[in-house]
Each structure stands twice: as structure tokens, then as C-alpha cells.
Design an enzyme around this catalytic site. Structure first.
Site, PDB file in Angstrom:
ATOM      1  N   LEU A 122      13.002  -7.956   8.356  1.00 52.33           N
ATOM      2  CA  LEU A 122      12.808  -7.203   9.597  1.00 52.33           C
ATOM      3  C   LEU A 122      13.560  -5.876   9.565  1.00 52.33           C
ATOM      4  O   LEU A 122      13.668  -5.191  10.577  1.00 52.33           O
ATOM      5  CB  LEU A 122      13.258  -8.041  10.798  1.00 52.33           C
ATOM      6  CG  LEU A 122      12.448  -9.325  10.995  1.00 52.33           C
ATOM      7  CD1 LEU A 122      12.987 -10.138  12.165  1.00 52.33           C
ATOM      8  CD2 LEU A 122      10.987  -9.005  11.226  1.00 52.33           C
ATOM      9  N   SER A 123      14.083  -5.540   8.413  1.00 53.82           N
ATOM     10  CA  SER A 123      14.722  -4.234   8.200  1.00 53.82           C
ATOM     11  C   SER A 123      15.959  -4.003   9.055  1.00 53.82           C
ATOM     12  O   SER A 123      16.115  -2.951   9.668  1.00 53.82           O
ATOM     13  CB  SER A 123      13.729  -3.105   8.448  1.00 53.82           C
ATOM     14  OG  SER A 123      13.120  -2.772   7.252  1.00 53.82           O
ATOM     15  N   SER A 124      16.823  -4.992   9.058  1.00 54.57           N
ATOM     16  CA  SER A 124      18.079  -4.800   9.773  1.00 54.57           C
ATOM     17  C   SER A 124      18.863  -3.640   9.155  1.00 54.57           C
ATOM     18  O   SER A 124      19.556  -2.903   9.862  1.00 54.57           O
ATOM     19  CB  SER A 124      18.906  -6.086   9.747  1.00 54.57           C
ATOM     20  OG  SER A 124      19.314  -6.416   8.433  1.00 54.57           O
ATOM     21  N   SER A 125      18.727  -3.437   7.848  1.00 54.26           N
ATOM     22  CA  SER A 125      19.482  -2.347   7.207  1.00 54.26           C
ATOM     23  C   SER A 125      19.001  -0.987   7.714  1.00 54.26           C
ATOM     24  O   SER A 125      19.822  -0.096   7.985  1.00 54.26           O
ATOM     25  CB  SER A 125      19.384  -2.429   5.685  1.00 54.26           C
ATOM     26  OG  SER A 125      18.055  -2.272   5.248  1.00 54.26           O
ATOM     27  N   THR A 139       0.832  -1.211   0.000  1.00 57.38           N
ATOM     28  CA  THR A 139       0.000   0.000   0.000  1.00 57.38           C
ATOM     29  C   THR A 139       0.862   1.255   0.000  1.00 57.38           C
ATOM     30  O   THR A 139       0.390   2.318  -0.385  1.00 57.38           O
ATOM     31  CB  THR A 139      -0.892   0.024   1.258  1.00 57.38           C
ATOM     32  OG1 THR A 139      -0.088  -0.350   2.367  1.00 57.38           O
ATOM     33  CG2 THR A 139      -2.068  -0.925   1.127  1.00 57.38           C
ATOM     34  N   ASP A 195      10.080   1.662   6.725  1.00 57.65           N
ATOM     35  CA  ASP A 195      11.047   0.954   7.572  1.00 57.65           C
ATOM     36  C   ASP A 195      11.766   1.912   8.518  1.00 57.65           C
ATOM     37  O   ASP A 195      11.779   1.724   9.731  1.00 57.65           O
ATOM     38  CB  ASP A 195      12.092   0.236   6.709  1.00 57.65           C
ATOM     39  CG  ASP A 195      11.463  -0.830   5.832  1.00 57.65           C
ATOM     40  OD1 ASP A 195      10.267  -1.115   6.020  1.00 57.65           O
ATOM     41  OD2 ASP A 195      12.170  -1.369   4.964  1.00 57.65           O
ATOM     42  N   SER A 214      32.374  -4.173  12.943  1.00 60.13           N
ATOM     43  CA  SER A 214      31.134  -4.948  12.985  1.00 60.13           C
ATOM     44  C   SER A 214      31.388  -6.212  13.795  1.00 60.13           C
ATOM     45  O   SER A 214      32.177  -7.072  13.393  1.00 60.13           O
ATOM     46  CB  SER A 214      30.694  -5.323  11.561  1.00 60.13           C
ATOM     47  OG  SER A 214      29.827  -6.443  11.628  1.00 60.13           O
TER      48      SER A 214
HETATM   49  P1  ADP Z   1      16.860  -6.510   5.786  1.00 59.27           P
HETATM   50  O1  ADP Z   1      15.547  -6.982   5.280  1.00 59.27           O
HETATM   51  O2  ADP Z   1      17.238  -7.243   7.037  1.00 59.27           O
HETATM   52  O3  ADP Z   1      16.940  -5.034   5.912  1.00 59.27           O
HETATM   53  P2  ADP Z   1      18.841  -6.027   3.790  1.00 59.27           P
HETATM   54  O4  ADP Z   1      19.406  -6.892   2.742  1.00 59.27           O
HETATM   55  O5  ADP Z   1      18.161  -4.786   3.391  1.00 59.27           O
HETATM   56  O6  ADP Z   1      17.911  -6.959   4.684  1.00 59.27           O
HETATM   57  O7  ADP Z   1      20.003  -5.594   4.794  1.00 59.27           O
HETATM   58  C1  ADP Z   1      20.894  -6.543   5.299  1.00 59.27           C
HETATM   59  C2  ADP Z   1      22.289  -5.957   5.303  1.00 59.27           C
HETATM   60  O8  ADP Z   1      22.383  -4.939   6.326  1.00 59.27           O
HETATM   61  C3  ADP Z   1      23.341  -6.972   5.666  1.00 59.27           C
HETATM   62  O9  ADP Z   1      23.770  -7.651   4.508  1.00 59.27           O
HETATM   63  C4  ADP Z   1      24.438  -6.091   6.255  1.00 59.27           C
HETATM   64  O10 ADP Z   1      25.207  -5.501   5.243  1.00 59.27           O
HETATM   65  C5  ADP Z   1      23.650  -5.002   6.959  1.00 59.27           C
HETATM   66  N1  ADP Z   1      23.426  -5.399   8.365  1.00 59.27           N
HETATM   67  C6  ADP Z   1      22.272  -5.716   8.958  1.00 59.27           C
HETATM   68  N2  ADP Z   1      22.437  -6.072  10.247  1.00 59.27           N
HETATM   69  C7  ADP Z   1      23.752  -5.973  10.494  1.00 59.27           C
HETATM   70  C8  ADP Z   1      24.573  -6.216  11.636  1.00 59.27           C
HETATM   71  N3  ADP Z   1      24.060  -6.659  12.782  1.00 59.27           N
HETATM   72  N4  ADP Z   1      25.894  -5.992  11.512  1.00 59.27           N
HETATM   73  C9  ADP Z   1      26.429  -5.561  10.354  1.00 59.27           C
HETATM   74  N5  ADP Z   1      25.704  -5.322   9.240  1.00 59.27           N
HETATM   75  C10 ADP Z   1      24.392  -5.528   9.305  1.00 59.27           C
HETATM   76 MG    MG Z   2      16.641  -3.700   4.279  1.00 59.33          MG
END
Ligand code: ADP
Ligand code: MG
Length: 383
Positions: free
Chosen positions: A122-125, A34, A169, A66
Site C-alpha cells: 500500500l506504499s507506506s514508504s 505496465t 506510488d 516515530s
Molecule cells: P510499502 O509497500 O508499505 O511501501 P516498504 O518496504 O517500501 O513497504 O516501506 C516500508 C517501510 O517504510 C517501513 O519498513 C518503515 O521503514 C517505513 N514506514 C512505513 N510506514 C511507517 C510508519 N507509520 N512509521 C515509520 N516508518 C514507516
Molecule cells: Mg514502498
């Protein structure tokens, strides 16, 4: 405890005491596809997060470590040149945003790491970008609002990671609140919190373990299908600038002008926007049964009308339907893989887990990753 581990790693490496910040991952309860239709989403920040230990240095250097990759990068310049250390792209993208705002960051040390599963949707980026940007803002007293930080983080993702994401996000990662979901209007960026009382319920994500290659091309296709729908509707109602402005009535009145595919796509988007509103009403009424039903309906729409699901996601939702005490289940995110999100009665989570493990196998034959999440505060300073 991850906070202590990261502080210690910082002290060992840089012989100084850092300040510590934390940025969570996010879920989206309902409102899928959406956002680029100027519609509504319902995200929340979660208890999985990335912790940042940071301190200015007087060495005109950016020094990053990291924990999770066990990699170190030291550089004097802000560029995309990270020599394969992709994680650093997100940090440098944020520094680039500060520079573009005319805020000088003479040098900074940062050790970070956490427990947000990478690439699970889960938007780790966004957490990496937002946590680092929030920390810089504090350390260098830049006085940037949370909202502006979210926008800077989004731009960092666009320009450095090359991912043209919407604002949801970064917005949720910055603005999340414990036990509240955020209804975000993706057109105006107005937002309202709704209570999500976790006393009797739990949220469990199940990772399909797949990401089909179709995801990117189909995403672009859906965007243009929605635009095609808007173009048709505009001939009859010039107030329709996006599918967010359309109604089911308007669509039905002009059904003949649409190809069956475009029609289905548009109906899904209009219905999903309505479901977000209904889901918020259900939360106000404390009606989790209804909330769960709306999640199931969202999945049906994504599967049959929007066609962005996949057999693995469908199988997880079907399994959820057979388990007593599951109120709702749906795919979360863009589709073609990633996680399904499930709303489960508090005392039924064990039987839910068992059923999933017995009935779903990831393509590699491993047990699926099941992640229980609670709804927590967004990005902030620790202690
Ligand atoms: P997501 O859906 O989790 O956002 P992405 O592919 O957009 O997936 O982002 C993942 C990328 O973000 C990883 O490949 C890494 O480069 C970076 N990242 C995420 N979490 C960490 C972390 N804990 N330490 C270092 N880099 C991280
Ligand atoms: Mg991401």
C-alpha cells in the site's frame, strides 16, 4: 483518534504546537507491470494514512520521533547513517532532495505515525516521503508543486531507500482525490481522474501474508523480457519504443520471431494497457460489473501470461470467485505475494470476509489480514 495522539505526542516532546499534515497509502485498481512499459496505471489514494506533526526549530537539528516504532532520532547532518532506525532513511532522503534543490531547512521537529500496513503493497514508504516533503514545503514556504514533490519523493526512495520504484506510488499519494481514480500515463505523466462511485461497492484487500524471495529477480527478468520484445518489434515498426506502442496485431504478425515466453509477456502487457482504458470507460458508464470482469482478466493475464502470481494469490482470487457479490478480484502490485484487491457489493462484505477466513490460511496458520479501503484525498494539510 490518531491525529490527536500525534499532536499530543509532539506537544509533550517538544513543548510547542505543531502544524499537521497527512499522507495516504495507495491502491492500484488495474494496470499492473505496465508502468515500466510506458503504459497506463489506475491508482487511487486511500483512507489509511500517516499523520505528521511538524514545526521548524531554531536548533539546526533534525529531530524525528516515530510513534509506531517508538523510536527517536536526532541528527545535525543529512546522511544515510540512521543506526538501524530504517524509518528515518525516508525522511533524510527527502531532506537530501530539498538540499539538492538549494532549499535550506535549518532544523525541523517531526512526530509521525499512522495506520497504513507496512510492506503490504500500500506504499507506506511513499506516504512517509510525500507527507514529510509536503510538510517541509509548507513550513518553509518553498513553493514546490505537488507534482515536483512527488518526483522528489521518488528520488528519495531511489537514493536513500535504494528502491528503484516508478512514479506511480508517489504520484497517487500526492494527487489522489476522494472517490476518483487516476489514470496515469507513465510515459507523458499526463493524468485524468475518473469517478469511482463507492455508494454500492466496497474495496477489500486481503493480505496473503507471504512475500516470496523470487519477487526481485523475477521483476528484473520481466523488465528485460519486455525489452527483448521491443527489440524484435522495432525491426518491423520503428515507432515502437516501448510495449505501450505495440498492438496485438503487430504481435500476432510476428509471432514466429518470438520465443513463446517473450511472446506471452508482450501479449499480457499490450492487453493490460487496453484493459486500463476499458476500465476507465466502464467507470464513465457506471458499469461496475464490467470493471470487475476486467480485474479478473487482469489476474488471469498476470497468472498465465506474465507469470508473476503465486499459489496464495491465486487461491484468494479463486475464493473470491465463489462468493456471491464479488465483482472482481486480482493480485495487486509486483506479485509473488502481497495483497489481492477485491471489488465487492456493499452488502456482501460480511459474507466475503467469512469465506476468506474459512478458506484461506496464511502460511503461519493465522487469519488473513483483510483491509477495507475507501478512496480519499491525497496528501494535504489538516484543519
Ligand atoms: P510499502 O509497500 O508499505 O511501501 P516498504 O518496504 O517500501 O513497504 O516501506 C516500508 C517501510 O517504510 C517501513 O519498513 C518503515 O521503514 C517505513 N514506514 C512505513 N510506514 C511507517 C510508519 N507509520 N512509521 C515509520 N516508518 C514507516
Ligand atoms: Mg514502498
Amino acid at each position: 483518534m490518531k491525529i490527536e495522539k500525534i499532536k499530543k505526542a509532539f506537544a509533550d516532546r517538544f513543548q510547542q504546537q505543531p502544524q499537521v499534515f497527512s499522507a495516504p497509502g495507495r491502491i492500484n485498481l488495474i494496470g499492473e507491470h505496465t508502468d515500466y512499459n510506458d503504459g497506463f496505471v489506475l491508482p487511487a489514494a486511500i483512507d489509511k494514512s500517516i499523520v505528521f506533526a511538524m514545526r521548524p526549530n531554531s536548533k539546526s537539528l533534525f529531530r524525528f520521533y516515530s510513534m509506531d516504532y517508538d523510536e527517536y532520532l536526532e541528527t545535525a547532518e543529512i546522511s544515510k547513517n540512521v543506526g538501524g532506525k530504517t524509518w528515518a532513511i525516508y525522511l533524510l532522503g527527502v531532506l537530501d532532495q530539498f538540499q539538492k534543490k538549494g532549499i535550506e531547512i535549518p532544523g525541523v521537529d517531526c512526530v509521525f505515525g499512522g495506520d497504513i500496513p507496512l510492506g503490504a503493497g500500500l506504499s507506506s514508504s511513499a506516504a512517509v516521503e510525500c507527507g514529510f516533503a509536503f510538510g517541509l514545503n509548507e513550513l518553509f514556504e518553498a513553493n514546490i508543486s505537488k507534482f515536483e514533490i512527488a518526483l522528489m519523493a521518488q528520488k528519495a526512495e531511489h537514493k536513500y531507500a535504494g528502491v528503484m520504484c516508478g512514479i506511480m506510488d508517489q504520484f497517487a499519494v500526492m494527487h489522489g482525490k476522494q472517490n476518483q481514480v487516476i489514470k496515469l500515463d507513465c510515459r507523458s505523466l499526463d493524468y485524468t481522474y475518473f469517478p469511482f462511485d463507492m455508494r454500492d461497492y466496497r474495496l477489500l484487500l486481503v493480505n496473503t501474508g507471504v512475500k516470496h524471495a523470487l519477487a526481485a529477480s523475477e521483476y528484473n527478468k520481466r523488465r528485460s523480457e519486455c525489452e527483448a520484445g521491443v527489440n524484435i518489434l522495432q525491426q518491423y515498426d520503428d515507432s515502437v519504443n516501448a510495449l505501450r506502442d505495440a498492438t496485438i496485431e503487430l504481435l500476432t504478425n510476428h509471432k514466429n520471431e518470438f520465443s513463446p515466453t517473450i511472446y506471452k509477456r508482450c501479449v499480457y502487457v499490450v492487453e493490460e494497457n487496453i484493459r486500463v482504458q476499458q476500465a476507465c470507460d466502464a467507470l464513465v458508464a457506471g458499469d461496475f460489473e464490467l470493471f470487475g470482469k476486467l480485474m479478473y482478466r487482469s489476474h488471469e493475464g498476470l497468472k498465465d501470461k506474465y507469470e508473476v502470481s503465486c499459489p496464495e494469490l491465486d487461491s484468494l482470487v479463486e475464493i473470491a470467485r465463489t462468493v456471491d457479490g464479488v465483482l472482481g478480484s486480482r493480485m495487486m502490485g509486483g506479485g509473488f505475494g502481497g495483497c489481492a484487491i477485491n471489488l465487492v457489493e456493499r452488502n456482501k462484505t460480511t459474507s466475503f470476509r467469512q469465506s476468506v477466513i474459512e478458506n484461506y490460511q496464511t502460511p503461519e496458520g493465522e487469519e488473513p489480514q483483510i483491509i477495507e479501503v475507501s478512496i480519499e484525498d491525497g496528501t494535504g494539510k489538516l484543519q
